[in-house]
Write a protein that holds these residues in place. Structure first.
Motif, mmCIF file in Angstrom:
data_model
loop_
_atom_site.group_PDB
_atom_site.id
_atom_site.type_symbol
_atom_site.label_atom_id
_atom_site.label_comp_id
_atom_site.label_asym_id
_atom_site.label_seq_id
_atom_site.Cartn_x
_atom_site.Cartn_y
_atom_site.Cartn_z
ATOM 1 N N TYR A 1 0.837 -1.210 0.000
ATOM 2 C CA TYR A 1 0.000 0.000 0.000
ATOM 3 C C TYR A 1 0.867 1.254 0.000
ATOM 4 O O TYR A 1 0.604 2.204 -0.741
ATOM 5 N N THR B 1 2.315 1.962 -3.395
ATOM 6 C CA THR B 1 1.366 2.441 -4.410
ATOM 7 C C THR B 1 0.837 3.834 -4.108
ATOM 8 O O THR B 1 0.290 4.483 -5.004
ATOM 9 N N THR B 2 0.980 4.304 -2.870
ATOM 10 C CA THR B 2 0.360 5.578 -2.510
ATOM 11 C C THR B 2 1.328 6.641 -2.000
ATOM 12 O O THR B 2 1.056 7.828 -2.136
ATOM 13 N N GLU C 1 -2.991 -3.765 -11.112
ATOM 14 C CA GLU C 1 -2.349 -2.555 -11.617
ATOM 15 C C GLU C 1 -3.362 -1.700 -12.363
ATOM 16 O O GLU C 1 -4.207 -2.208 -13.089
ATOM 17 N N ARG D 1 -2.139 3.443 -10.293
ATOM 18 C CA ARG D 1 -1.470 2.600 -9.289
ATOM 19 C C ARG D 1 -0.581 1.568 -9.991
ATOM 20 O O ARG D 1 -0.865 0.372 -9.979
#
Length: 199
Positions: free
Chosen positions: A134, A137-138, A166, A170
């Motif tokens: 997480y 991705t963020t 994906e 992201r």
């Protein structure tokens, strides 16, 4: 062993060299995975990484053993007040960090990571890995490598069941896999040659 007792934010990344974070369980799935963890620790140290890990036994200890055999710094990251309950650190840890809660512990790992390596484990390892995915991705696309057959089976499940997928917003370029020590060393070579550690 030297101890660092930290209670505040760990977003200040004042350190020399690169740091690899290792997530792995206390009960190895097999002798082959335990050997792989040790080989990974050795390869990380040879590539110039210091090691952050949970500090305890199993795959953590195997990775620490491999890293310490090459003279790198091996730091155990634990919770204040849990050390007596969880037991002594493995003998390969040279520093320790004691943090007040699980959130602070995860933030310490991820804020200091130039690379995250995850192998098989229990729910604690699963929690750490999903937090890292997480985060990547963020917050910051820190490279994550899943190593060993157990972790690769988990990754296949997460993809198949759409827990991990994906999108344009992201991308998963930070994510890689390694089933063997040779594949892991090859991955480290790729990271060294790629700006910002991209895949």
């Amino acid at each position: 062993m030297n101890a660092l007792h930290l209670a505040g934010s760990t977003s200040d990344r004042t350190r020399e060299g690169r740091t690899a974070v290792f997530f792995g369980g206390v009960v190895p799935a097999s002798a082959a995975e335990e050997k792989l963890a040790e080989d990974i620790g050795r390869a990380l140290a040879q590539a110039g990484y210091a090691l952050l890990h949970g500090g305890y036994n199993g795959l953590m200890e195997a990775t620490a053993r491999g890293a310490s055999s090459q003279g790198t710094t091996v730091t155990a990251v634990t919770l204040t007040g849990k050390h007596d309950e969880w037991g002594a650190f493995n003998p390969h840890s040279t520093l320790s960090v004691h943090l007040p809660d699980l959130g602070a512990r995860l933030n310490h790992y991820l804020d200091h990571a130039d690379l995250v390596v995850a192998m098989g484990g229990g729910v604690g390892t699963l929690h750490e890995l999903t937090a890292a995915l997480y985060y990547a991705t963020t917050i910051r696309p820190v490279p994550i490598c899943l190593a060993g057959r157990t972790a690769l089976r988990l990754l296949a499940f997460l993809r198949e069941e759409k827990w991990l997928y994906e999108t344009l917003t992201r991308p998963l370029a930070f994510l890689s896999t390694a089933e063997s020590a040779d594949a892991f060393r090859s991955r480290l070579d790729t990271l060294d040659k790629t700006p910002n550690g991209g895949a």
